[in-house]
Design an enzyme around this catalytic site. Structure first.
Site, short mmCIF file in Angstrom:
data_model
loop_
_atom_site.label_atom_id
_atom_site.label_comp_id
_atom_site.label_asym_id
_atom_site.label_seq_id
_atom_site.Cartn_x
_atom_site.Cartn_y
_atom_site.Cartn_z
N TYR A 124 0.82 -1.22 0.00
CA TYR A 124 0.00 0.00 0.00
C TYR A 124 0.85 1.27 0.00
CZ TYR A 124 -4.58 -2.06 0.70
OH TYR A 124 -5.75 -2.73 0.53
N LYS A 191 2.99 -14.07 5.34
CA LYS A 191 3.35 -15.14 4.40
C LYS A 191 4.88 -15.22 4.41
CE LYS A 191 2.07 -18.11 1.23
NZ LYS A 191 1.36 -19.36 1.56
N ASP A 224 -2.60 -17.90 4.59
CA ASP A 224 -3.51 -18.85 3.92
C ASP A 224 -4.15 -19.78 4.95
OD1 ASP A 224 -0.88 -19.65 4.30
OD2 ASP A 224 -0.75 -20.84 2.48
N ASP A 248 -6.02 -5.80 5.32
CA ASP A 248 -7.17 -5.32 4.54
C ASP A 248 -8.09 -6.50 4.22
OD1 ASP A 248 -8.72 -3.60 2.96
OD2 ASP A 248 -7.67 -4.25 1.15
#
Ligand code: NAD
Length: 362
Positions: A124, A191, A224, A248
């Site tokens: 972002y 991740k 995930d 988000d």
């Protein structure tokens, strides 16, 4: 003494939601001295920008604001008016509590978790190079020169910067929040198995910060796996600490778990300034119809009451909202079993019902 608070009605459905929220906040008996500020698509002609400087100065001066949604008009130079506001005021933490109230349209009934999202860094940051431009070509040439994996010439590039400084302060924010609100556990989500130097850094810094809070449990999940865990066992989680992009996505997942955008409150906080607002946007197609759900903004107001140390009023407002939701009568279309239910009430009637509950319990 009255709390001086910047009040931004916003645009689209913002003004009607803000008015309903102002009424229930005042219905708690807490005194406010509202500093009303105009922002959004409808003030561009007047001020030349949807985000006039006096709005930012008002928030800086008062330290606390509650705002309706702001539309990001195409072609005003803003990627997002709301992101610009967060950057200008250094609101680095986004807080999204996700809690089920009995009677909401949700598959779950026992969720009470809080998403803490870093607001400034990560993908972002807005550092992007458009495919086919000379700058993109330069970046690709440079990167192809310093490492073995080759980036194709016809690529667009987005940069993901994540710093020790930015991570440390959001991690501290999450732990301080957990401590202040009696929460037991902070779970960092990334991740990091793939993005070792950004998400991996996030974990490393969060682990260091966790050592300073031995009264709060700390664990880690890959994003995930976390999506699956949240769908299967959301009751296992307490405070989730996430970098910007995953934050988000998981905030919306959280909103979906607890009944949707109509009941998803939020806040953006910095060290000196706090801005309270619903998760949803300005829903322009419903503007002026007295139709959409004000509860997300009212719940954001409830968070603001806690921030202002008005815990008793916050509890009373939360109980009043919960009672209106549980009865299921004076609620908007999105909280009815079917969206065209003729018994659905309008935005201002929800405020009337919440105020009646506050008065009943006074
Ligand atoms: P949106 O959240 O405004 O609306 C999407 C849909 O969600 C609506 O059509 C409606 O069906 C539903 N919805 C939203 N709020 C609701 C409510 N209170 N009650 C019942 N249903 C509700 O999202 P969008 O259409 O993607 O965005 C519209 C504008 O809002 C854009 O300009 C966007 O930039 C802006 N936006 C602002 C904020 C903010 O001010 N913080 C946040 C998100 C989007």
């Amino acid at each position: 003494m009255a709390h001086r608070v910047t009040f931004i009605p916003g645009d689209g459905v913002g003004p009607e939601l803000s008015e309903a929220t102002r009424r229930v906040l005042e219905g708690t008996g807490v005194q406010f001295d509202w500093d009303v500020q105009e922002a959004g698509a409808e003030v561009i002609d007047k001020y030349g920008t949807p985000l006039p400087e006096q709005v930012l100065n008002s928030i800086r001066g008062n330290g606390v604001a509650i705002k309706g949604p702001l539309t990001t008009p195409i072609g005003t130079g803003f990627r997002s008016v709301n992101v610009a506001l967060r950057k200008e005021l250094d609101l680095y933490a986004c807080l999204r509590p996700c809690k089920t109230y009995q009677g909401v349209r949700s598959r779950y009934d026992d969720i009470d978790l809080v998403v803490v999202r870093e607001n400034h860094e990560d993908l972002y940051a807005g550092i992007e190079f458009e495919q086919g431009t000379p700058d993109a070509a330069k970046v690709i040439e440079f990167l192809n020169g310093i490492q073995e994996k080759k980036i194709r010439d016809d690529s667009g590039i987005s940069i993901k910067p994540m710093s020790i400084t930015g991570t440390r302060r959001i991690a501290k924010f999450a732990f301080d929040y957990a401590r202040a609100y009696g929460r037991k556990k902070v779970t960092a989500v990334t991740k990091a198995n793939i993005m070792k130097h950004t998400d991996g850094l996030f974990y490393a810094v969060a682990r260091e910060v966790a050592k300073e809070y031995d009264d709060i449990e700390y664990d880690e999940y890959l994003v995930d796996n976390m999506c699956m865990q949240l769908v299967q066992k959301p009751e296992n989680f307490d405070v989730l600490l996430l970098p910007n992009l995953y934050g988000d996505i998981l905030s919306d997942l959280g909103a979906g778990l607890v009944g949707g955008l109509g009941v998803a409150p939020g806040a953006n906080l910095g060290d000196r300034v706090a801005v309270f607002e619903a998760t949803h946007g300005s829903a322009p197609k419903y503007k002026g119809q007295n139709k959409v759900n004000p509860m997300a903004m009212m719940l954001s107001g409830m968070l603001m009451l806690r921030h202002l140390d008005e815990g008793d009023a916050a509890d009373r407002l939360e109980r009043a909202l919960a009672a209106v939701i549980a009865e299921g009568e004076s609620v908007t279309y999105d909280m009815k079993p079917s969206r065209d239910d003729p018994t659905a009430v309008g935005t201002s009637q929800v405020a009337d019902a919440v105020i009646a509950k506050l008065e009943e319990r006074a």
